[in-house]
Design a protein around this motif. Structure first.
Motif, PDB file in Angstrom:
ATOM      1  N   ALA A 112       2.355  15.483 -97.584  1.00 18.60           N
ATOM      2  CA  ALA A 112       2.089  14.866 -98.543  1.00 18.60           C
ATOM      3  C   ALA A 112       2.644  15.154-100.078  1.00 18.60           C
ATOM      4  N   SER A 113       2.603  16.631-100.233  1.00 17.47           N
ATOM      5  CA  SER A 113       2.927  17.062-101.340  1.00 17.47           C
ATOM      6  C   SER A 113       4.503  17.326-101.693  1.00 17.47           C
ATOM      7  N   GLU A 114       5.261  16.793-100.700  1.00 14.65           N
ATOM      8  CA  GLU A 114       6.760  16.896-100.634  1.00 14.65           C
ATOM      9  C   GLU A 114       7.124  15.548-101.112  1.00 14.65           C
ATOM     10  N   ALA A 115       8.528  15.648-101.854  1.00 14.10           N
ATOM     11  CA  ALA A 115       9.078  14.114-102.364  1.00 14.10           C
ATOM     12  C   ALA A 115      10.256  14.115-101.349  1.00 14.10           C
ATOM     13  N   TRP A 116      10.283  12.639-101.059  1.00 15.71           N
ATOM     14  CA  TRP A 116      11.642  12.221-100.552  1.00 15.71           C
ATOM     15  C   TRP A 116      12.653  12.375-101.371  1.00 15.71           C
ATOM     16  N   ARG A 117      13.871  12.879-100.776  1.00 17.05           N
ATOM     17  CA  ARG A 117      14.932  13.253-101.458  1.00 17.05           C
ATOM     18  C   ARG A 117      16.057  12.352-101.461  1.00 17.05           C
ATOM     19  N   ILE A 118      16.550  11.828-102.920  1.00 16.26           N
ATOM     20  CA  ILE A 118      17.551  10.776-102.758  1.00 16.26           C
ATOM     21  C   ILE A 118      18.852  11.353-103.246  1.00 16.26           C
ATOM     22  N   ASN A 137      33.433  13.325 -95.671  1.00 17.95           N
ATOM     23  CA  ASN A 137      33.021  14.452 -95.124  1.00 17.95           C
ATOM     24  C   ASN A 137      32.193  15.402 -96.086  1.00 17.95           C
ATOM     25  N   ARG A 138      32.514  15.473 -97.444  1.00 20.55           N
ATOM     26  CA  ARG A 138      31.708  16.246 -98.212  1.00 20.55           C
ATOM     27  C   ARG A 138      30.454  15.634 -98.760  1.00 20.55           C
ATOM     28  N   LEU A 139      30.260  14.475 -98.704  1.00 19.65           N
ATOM     29  CA  LEU A 139      28.893  13.587 -98.814  1.00 19.65           C
ATOM     30  C   LEU A 139      28.083  13.928 -97.862  1.00 19.65           C
ATOM     31  N   LEU A 140      28.691  13.976 -96.577  1.00 24.07           N
ATOM     32  CA  LEU A 140      27.895  14.536 -95.241  1.00 24.07           C
ATOM     33  C   LEU A 140      27.313  15.916 -95.615  1.00 24.07           C
ATOM     34  N   GLU A 141      28.256  16.636 -96.008  1.00 19.63           N
ATOM     35  CA  GLU A 141      27.645  18.069 -96.107  1.00 19.63           C
ATOM     36  C   GLU A 141      26.761  18.318 -96.945  1.00 19.63           C
ATOM     37  N   LEU A 142      26.691  17.302 -98.216  1.00 15.29           N
ATOM     38  CA  LEU A 142      25.763  17.491 -99.256  1.00 15.29           C
ATOM     39  C   LEU A 142      24.659  16.844 -98.933  1.00 15.29           C
ATOM     40  N   CYS A 143      24.498  15.872 -98.263  1.00 10.81           N
ATOM     41  CA  CYS A 143      23.425  15.301 -97.471  1.00 10.81           C
ATOM     42  C   CYS A 143      22.540  16.204 -96.715  1.00 10.81           C
ATOM     43  N   GLN A 144      23.377  16.974 -95.876  1.00  6.09           N
ATOM     44  CA  GLN A 144      22.394  17.723 -95.036  1.00  6.09           C
ATOM     45  C   GLN A 144      21.872  18.933 -95.689  1.00  6.09           C
ATOM     46  N   GLN A 145      22.740  19.622 -96.383  1.00  5.55           N
ATOM     47  CA  GLN A 145      22.422  20.719 -97.199  1.00  5.55           C
ATOM     48  C   GLN A 145      21.117  20.402 -98.053  1.00  5.55           C
ATOM     49  N   GLU A 146      21.152  19.230 -98.593  1.00  3.10           N
ATOM     50  CA  GLU A 146      20.026  18.727 -99.801  1.00  3.10           C
ATOM     51  C   GLU A 146      19.034  18.198 -98.966  1.00  3.10           C
ATOM     52  N   GLN A 147      19.035  18.107 -97.536  1.00  2.81           N
ATOM     53  CA  GLN A 147      18.075  17.490 -96.707  1.00  2.81           C
ATOM     54  C   GLN A 147      17.629  15.981 -97.389  1.00  2.81           C
ATOM     55  N   ILE A 148      18.686  15.173 -97.895  1.00  2.00           N
ATOM     56  CA  ILE A 148      18.506  13.847 -98.282  1.00  2.00           C
ATOM     57  C   ILE A 148      17.948  12.911 -97.407  1.00  2.00           C
ATOM     58  N   ASP A 149      16.844  12.259 -97.796  1.00  3.59           N
ATOM     59  CA  ASP A 149      16.236  11.005 -96.868  1.00  3.59           C
ATOM     60  C   ASP A 149      16.779   9.813 -97.270  1.00  3.59           C
ATOM     61  N   LEU A 150      17.685   9.364 -98.304  1.00  5.98           N
ATOM     62  CA  LEU A 150      18.067   8.112 -98.477  1.00  5.98           C
ATOM     63  C   LEU A 150      19.243   8.210 -99.525  1.00  5.98           C
ATOM     64  N   VAL A 151      20.085   7.578 -99.298  1.00  2.45           N
ATOM     65  CA  VAL A 151      21.326   7.460-100.271  1.00  2.45           C
ATOM     66  C   VAL A 151      21.268   6.205-100.876  1.00  2.45           C
ATOM     67  N   ALA A 152      21.343   5.817-102.286  1.00  2.00           N
ATOM     68  CA  ALA A 152      21.365   5.025-103.060  1.00  2.00           C
ATOM     69  C   ALA A 152      22.417   4.693-103.840  1.00  2.00           C
ATOM     70  N   LEU A 153      23.024   3.442-103.724  1.00  2.00           N
ATOM     71  CA  LEU A 153      24.262   3.234-104.438  1.00  2.00           C
ATOM     72  C   LEU A 153      24.002   2.470-105.622  1.00  2.00           C
ATOM     73  N   ALA A 154      24.507   2.852-106.637  1.00  3.16           N
ATOM     74  CA  ALA A 154      24.240   2.418-108.095  1.00  3.16           C
ATOM     75  C   ALA A 154      25.581   2.163-108.817  1.00  3.16           C
TER      76      ALA A 154
END
Ligand code: GRF
Length: 202
Positions: free
Chosen positions: A5-11, A76-93
Motif C-alpha cells: 500500500a505504501s509503494e507507488a506504481w512506477r510509470i 533493447n535499451r528501453l527493456l533494460e530500463l523498464c527492468q532496472q527501474e521496475q516499471i509497472d506501466l509505460v505511458a506514451l505521450a
C-alpha cells in the motif's frame, strides 16, 4: 506486480523529439498533487534538443535520450530500463512510433497511449497532431475528445481504456478544437492510468 500500500506504481513516459510535453507535465502534476500512488520513474525523448529534456530537468525527472528510429537498440535499451527501474506501466505521450510485437511481449507490462480524438475514428498512420483536428473540423463533427487505449502493434488500435468527449460546435478552426481536446487529455490520462492499474493489480 503487486505493490504494498505504501509503494507507488512506477510509470515510464515515452515522448518524441519535438513534443511540448504537456501530457507529461499533466501526469506529473496529477500524480504529485492528487497524492496518487503513482510515480514517473523516468521519461524518454528522442533527441537531446527535445523540449521535454528541459521540462524533465525542471520537474526533477530522469530523462533518457533514446532514438526510436533505431528500433532494435531503442527497444533493447528501453527493456533494460523498464527492468532496472521496475516499471509497472509505460505511458506514451506524443510518442509517434509503433512498438514491435516482440517488445510488447517481452516487456510484459501494459503500454498505454493517449490519442486526441474519439477512437476508433480519426486514427492510423499520419493521423497525429493538428492533422487529427483538421480532419475532425473538415468533417463538421459536433464532438471530439480524447481516448486512452492499450498499445498493440497497429497505430491507435488497442483496447479502449477511457474516453471523454467535448462539444466542439463553437470551434471555428482546427486549432480551437486542438485546445479544447488538449484540456480533456490533461484530465483523463492520469485518471485512466490509475484506474487501469488499480483494476489490474489489486
Ligand atoms: C497529444 O495531443 C497526444 O494526444 C498525442 O500527442 C500529443 C502530445 O502532446 N499522442 P504533448 O507533447 O503531450 O503536449
Amino acid at each position: 506486480m503487486e505493490r504494498a500500500a505504501s509503494e507507488a506504481w512506477r510509470i515510464a513516459v515515452l515522448t518524441s523529439g519535438h513534443g511540448r510535453g504537456s501530457n507529461l507535465r499533466a501526469l506529473y502534476k496529477a500524480f504529485t498533487k492528487n497524492s496518487l500512488p503513482l510515480k514517473i520513474a523516468f521519461a524518454t525523448a528522442s533527441s537531446g534538443k527535445a523540449p521535454v529534456v528541459q521540462l524533465c530537468s525542471d520537474l526533477g525527472l530522469p530523462c533518457h535520450i533514446l532514438n526510436p528510429r533505431y528500433q532494435e537498440s531503442f527497444e533493447n535499451r528501453l527493456l533494460e530500463l523498464c527492468q532496472q527501474e521496475q516499471i509497472d506501466l509505460v505511458a506514451l505521450a506524443g510518442f509517434m512510433r509503433l512498438l514491435s510485437p516482440a517488445f510488447l511481449d517481452q516487456a510484459g507490462i501494459p503500454v498505454l497511449n493517449i490519442h486526441p480524438a474519439l477512437l476508433p475514428q480519426y486514427r492510423g498512420k499520419g493521423m497525429y497532431g493538428i492533422r487529427v483536428h483538421e480532419a475532425v473540423f473538415d468533417a463538421g463533427e459536433r464532438f471530439s475528445g480524447a481516448t486512452v487505449h492499450l498499445v498493440d502493434p497497429i497505430y491507435d488500435h488497442g483496447e479502449i481504456i477511457a474516453q471523454e468527449q467535448v462539444d466542439i460546435s463553437d470551434c471555428h478552426s482546427p486549432e480551437a478544437i486542438a485546445a479544447k481536446v488538449l484540456e480533456i487529455e490533461h484530465g483523463i490520462y492520469a485518471r485512466a492510468i490509475y484506474r487501469f492499474l488499480r483494476r489490474k493489480f489489486t
